[in-house]
Design a protein around this motif. Structure first.
Motif: not given
Length: 161
Positions: A85, A137, A139, A142
């Motif tokens: 991130q 990350d 998310s 991703k």
């Protein structure tokens, strides 16, 4: 003799006004690191101008003053690395102890109001070294997700014997 002592005292007082300028520098070197290493970073000043681009770990020399009256610089550092991130870190620029105490002790009204406000020597950038830990990350867009759609089966033709 009294005249010599008085003249010497006045000359010393004038010479020592603005102790931050005498002791401090116009720039400050900041070590910048990240966990993990190899993160890209961009430093922007108070006008959102990019002043430096680099990869961690690195050392950066930053100006402490804008050159305007009491014009302290402000910076933000944005870290990026694939799979992590992005993170933004704000630096603070504050008057240092030499400016506050030195001018007070040595009677530096000239230093307080005329010399030091134009020079970055009166400021210190905080923190004096930057170290950030980047978060993975996770998310949804991703993270690779398995394809759960049904696989179309085809019939094979059997050969007759």
């Amino acid at each position: 003799m009294k005249k010599f002592i008085l003249t010497s005292f006045m000359a010393s007082t004038i010479a020592l006004t603005g102790c931050a300028t005498i002791v401090g520098d116009k720039t400050q070197t900041l070590p910048i690191s990240s966990n993990p290493d190899g993160a890209n970073f961009v430093i922007q000043d108070e006008q959102d101008m990019v002043v430096f681009r680099g990869v961690t770990p690195s050392k950066v020399q930053l100006e402490k003053s804008t050159g305007k009256y009491f014009g302290k610089k402000e910076y933000k550092i944005t870290f990026t690395k694939a799979g992590y991130q992005p993170q933004t870190y704000q630096l603070e620029t504050k008057p240092n102890g030499w400016y506050i105490g030195g001018n007070l002790v040595f009677g530096g009204l000239i230093g307080y109001l005329a010399v030091d406000p134009f020079n970055g020597g009166m400021y210190t950038i905080h923190p004096e070294q930057v170290g950030v830990s980047l978060s993975l990350d996770n998310s949804p867009e991703k993270v690779a997700t398995p394809n759960t759609s049904k696989v179309k089966k085809t019939k094979r033709s059997k050969s007759k014997k």
